[in-house]
Design a protein around this motif. Structure first.
Motif, PDB file in Angstrom:
ATOM      1  N   GLN A   5     -10.246  -3.889 -14.031  1.00 23.41           N
ATOM      2  CA  GLN A   5      -9.591  -4.435 -12.934  1.00 23.41           C
ATOM      3  C   GLN A   5      -8.140  -4.229 -13.064  1.00 23.41           C
ATOM      4  O   GLN A   5      -7.487  -3.787 -12.162  1.00 23.41           O
ATOM      5  N   ASN A   6      -7.665  -4.728 -13.876  1.00 22.05           N
ATOM      6  CA  ASN A   6      -6.105  -4.516 -14.502  1.00 22.05           C
ATOM      7  C   ASN A   6      -5.724  -3.464 -14.457  1.00 22.05           C
ATOM      8  O   ASN A   6      -4.546  -3.081 -13.606  1.00 22.05           O
ATOM      9  N   ARG A   7      -6.379  -2.378 -15.032  1.00 22.92           N
ATOM     10  CA  ARG A   7      -5.972  -0.881 -14.862  1.00 22.92           C
ATOM     11  C   ARG A   7      -5.832  -0.304 -13.528  1.00 22.92           C
ATOM     12  O   ARG A   7      -5.213   0.491 -13.121  1.00 22.92           O
ATOM     13  N   ILE A   8      -6.910  -0.632 -12.884  1.00 17.13           N
ATOM     14  CA  ILE A   8      -7.028  -0.169 -11.483  1.00 17.13           C
ATOM     15  C   ILE A   8      -6.076  -0.557 -10.551  1.00 17.13           C
ATOM     16  O   ILE A   8      -5.617  -0.087  -9.880  1.00 17.13           O
ATOM     17  N   LEU A   9      -5.802  -1.899 -10.759  1.00 21.94           N
ATOM     18  CA  LEU A   9      -4.809  -2.650  -9.903  1.00 21.94           C
ATOM     19  C   LEU A   9      -3.334  -1.792 -10.239  1.00 21.94           C
ATOM     20  O   LEU A   9      -2.652  -1.794  -9.450  1.00 21.94           O
ATOM     21  N   GLN A  10      -2.987  -1.503 -11.738  1.00 17.50           N
ATOM     22  CA  GLN A  10      -1.920  -1.018 -11.953  1.00 17.50           C
ATOM     23  C   GLN A  10      -1.793   0.398 -11.295  1.00 17.50           C
ATOM     24  O   GLN A  10      -0.794   0.734 -10.873  1.00 17.50           O
ATOM     25  N   GLU A  11      -2.836   0.962 -11.348  1.00 15.02           N
ATOM     26  CA  GLU A  11      -2.927   2.550 -10.615  1.00 15.02           C
ATOM     27  C   GLU A  11      -2.673   2.518  -9.188  1.00 15.02           C
ATOM     28  O   GLU A  11      -2.051   3.211  -8.464  1.00 15.02           O
ATOM     29  N   ALA A  12      -3.173   1.334  -8.494  1.00 13.35           N
ATOM     30  CA  ALA A  12      -3.083   0.981  -7.029  1.00 13.35           C
ATOM     31  C   ALA A  12      -1.615   0.984  -6.662  1.00 13.35           C
ATOM     32  O   ALA A  12      -1.134   1.401  -5.861  1.00 13.35           O
ATOM     33  N   LYS A  13      -0.839   0.218  -7.611  1.00 15.59           N
ATOM     34  CA  LYS A  13       0.407  -0.078  -7.212  1.00 15.59           C
ATOM     35  C   LYS A  13       1.342   1.212  -7.379  1.00 15.59           C
ATOM     36  O   LYS A  13       2.135   1.478  -6.524  1.00 15.59           O
ATOM     37  N   ILE A  14       0.988   2.027  -8.405  1.00 15.65           N
ATOM     38  CA  ILE A  14       1.823   3.334  -8.745  1.00 15.65           C
ATOM     39  C   ILE A  14       1.593   4.036  -7.359  1.00 15.65           C
ATOM     40  O   ILE A  14       2.587   4.879  -6.906  1.00 15.65           O
ATOM     41  N   LEU A  15       0.269   4.246  -6.955  1.00 14.90           N
ATOM     42  CA  LEU A  15      -0.139   5.048  -5.788  1.00 14.90           C
ATOM     43  C   LEU A  15       0.566   4.713  -4.494  1.00 14.90           C
ATOM     44  O   LEU A  15       0.936   5.393  -3.663  1.00 14.90           O
ATOM     45  N   LEU A  16       0.670   3.254  -4.322  1.00 17.33           N
ATOM     46  CA  LEU A  16       1.181   2.762  -3.176  1.00 17.33           C
ATOM     47  C   LEU A  16       2.672   3.043  -3.172  1.00 17.33           C
ATOM     48  O   LEU A  16       3.174   3.330  -2.054  1.00 17.33           O
ATOM     49  N   ARG A  17       3.153   2.996  -4.315  1.00 11.47           N
ATOM     50  CA  ARG A  17       4.798   3.269  -4.379  1.00 11.47           C
ATOM     51  C   ARG A  17       5.187   4.699  -4.431  1.00 11.47           C
ATOM     52  O   ARG A  17       6.402   4.950  -4.037  1.00 11.47           O
ATOM     53  N   GLN A  18       4.486   5.574  -5.184  1.00 11.21           N
ATOM     54  CA  GLN A  18       4.947   6.805  -5.276  1.00 11.21           C
ATOM     55  C   GLN A  18       4.322   8.033  -4.578  1.00 11.21           C
ATOM     56  O   GLN A  18       4.528   9.001  -4.745  1.00 11.21           O
ATOM     57  N   THR A  19       3.268   7.497  -3.540  1.00 13.86           N
ATOM     58  CA  THR A  19       2.457   8.516  -2.753  1.00 13.86           C
ATOM     59  C   THR A  19       2.643   8.176  -1.530  1.00 13.86           C
ATOM     60  O   THR A  19       2.999   7.086  -1.001  1.00 13.86           O
ATOM     61  N   ASP A  20       2.638   9.119  -0.486  1.00 15.05           N
ATOM     62  CA  ASP A  20       2.259   9.034   1.087  1.00 15.05           C
ATOM     63  C   ASP A  20       0.922   9.011   1.331  1.00 15.05           C
ATOM     64  O   ASP A  20       0.493   8.944   2.559  1.00 15.05           O
ATOM     65  N   TRP A  21      -0.027   8.771   0.445  1.00 10.94           N
ATOM     66  CA  TRP A  21      -1.466   8.614   0.805  1.00 10.94           C
ATOM     67  C   TRP A  21      -1.749   7.402   1.665  1.00 10.94           C
ATOM     68  O   TRP A  21      -1.001   6.369   1.619  1.00 10.94           O
ATOM     69  N   ASN A  22      -2.662   7.540   2.541  1.00  9.42           N
ATOM     70  CA  ASN A  22      -3.026   6.260   3.310  1.00  9.42           C
ATOM     71  C   ASN A  22      -3.816   5.510   2.458  1.00  9.42           C
ATOM     72  O   ASN A  22      -4.219   5.748   1.467  1.00  9.42           O
TER      73      ASN A  22
END
Length: 309
Positions: free
Chosen positions: A259-276
């Protein structure tokens, strides 16, 4: 291109686009009938000078090796030391470290994709064979007579690859099945397996497997391993054993680490992509956007949209 495919294998051998037994299958044919080839260990190790430690990776092909020399195979829960001859079966599902212990390696091995065996009349699926099942004994120590018998079978494969017989791939499938059945008939000496001796090795393999799920490079990419059970099955250990080892080594449970690794990736995707948010949720393995939003808010105390803003 995904790493550790058949193409990636050839990029890291001295054969490039030719292979030990002649050219690769023509474009378009390999996808339909699969791929098969045979190599001599001495040619790979001495000519190309591959690094000695061949660490776990997600190979997208199967491999059967006749080892002739000092070697060590390390799995998540066992270590096998090989003094001379051994028959090793490797599948994409079971990670391992392979370590040649001296430069003189006179073995021979074959690689093949699952599509190659499916072409048999019985439609053999490698994953359904006991020899490739997670938790099975993947290495068999051989005596001189057994080693010579296996070597002769490999030599038939090698010679057939260089021939022009119209049905040579049918014959090669028969040789391959004979080799697989030979291995399945062998009774393993369980005393060769040193179990549960290295919690750090199990932890290292888990972390590497976890990290290989990331980064998420495309909105169409989806994390395939999501639960502690998924990882335990891939590492060929019991989920309770994996959880115990990781808790002792890291202070966190298997689920917490995932879960910690998924959360880390989620933060990266929210900050660095324009994906919905829906695309991000899908790529991280959540079937419902609401599940992802609840997961994120539970750990960050913000909704995904609020965090992005």
């Amino acid at each position: 291109m995904e790493k550790n495919t058949i193409e990636h294998f050839y990029e890291n051998t001295p054969y490039k686009n030719t292979g030990a037994g002649g050219p690769l299958l023509p474009d378009g044919i390999s996808k339909e009938i699969g791929h098969f080839n045979v190599f001599r260990s001495s040619e790979i190790i001495t000519q190309f000078k591959l690094r000695q430690v061949m660490p776990y990776n997600r190979r997208m092909y199967y491999k059967i090796s006749l080892l002739d020399g000092r070697n060590r195979a390390e799995y998540a829960d066992k270590v096998i030391d090989i003094d001379k001859y051994a028959l090793l079966f490797a599948s994409p599902k079971v990670p391992y470290n392979y370590i040649p212990l001296d430069e003189k390696q006179e073995g021979i091995f074959c690689i093949f994709t699952p599509e190659f065996l499916v072409q048999t009349k019985s439609g053999v699926v490698p994953d359904e064979l006991p020899i490739f099942a997670p938790g099975s004994f993947p290495v068999f120590i051989l005596d001189e007579a057994q080693a010579q018998e296996i070597k002769a079978l490999f030599e038939k494969m090698h010679a057939e690859l260089e021939g022009s017989y119209a049905y040579k791939y049918d014959l090669l499938r028969n040789y391959l099945l004979e080799l697989i059945h030979y291995g399945q008939k062998l009774q393993p000496d369980t005393s060769l397996y040193v179990t549960n001796t290295s919690a750090s090795r199990t932890t290292s393999l888990f972390i590497e497997l976890l990290e290989r799920q990331f980064p998420i490079a495309s909105a169409n990419q989806k994390t395939m391993l999501r639960t502690a059970k998924d990882y335990a099955e891939r590492l060929s250990v019991h989920v309770n054993h994996l959880n115990k080892v990781l808790k002792e080594q890291t202070g966190k449970t298997t689920t917490e680490l995932i879960q910690n690794r998924i959360l880390q990736e989620a933060k990266i995707l929210l900050r660095q992509t324009d994906w919905n948010i829906s695309e991000i949720a899908f790529s991280l393995g959540f079937e419902e956007v609401a599940h992802f939003s609840n997961f994120f808010k539970k750990h960050v105390s913000l909704s995904p949209l609020s965090f992005r803003e």
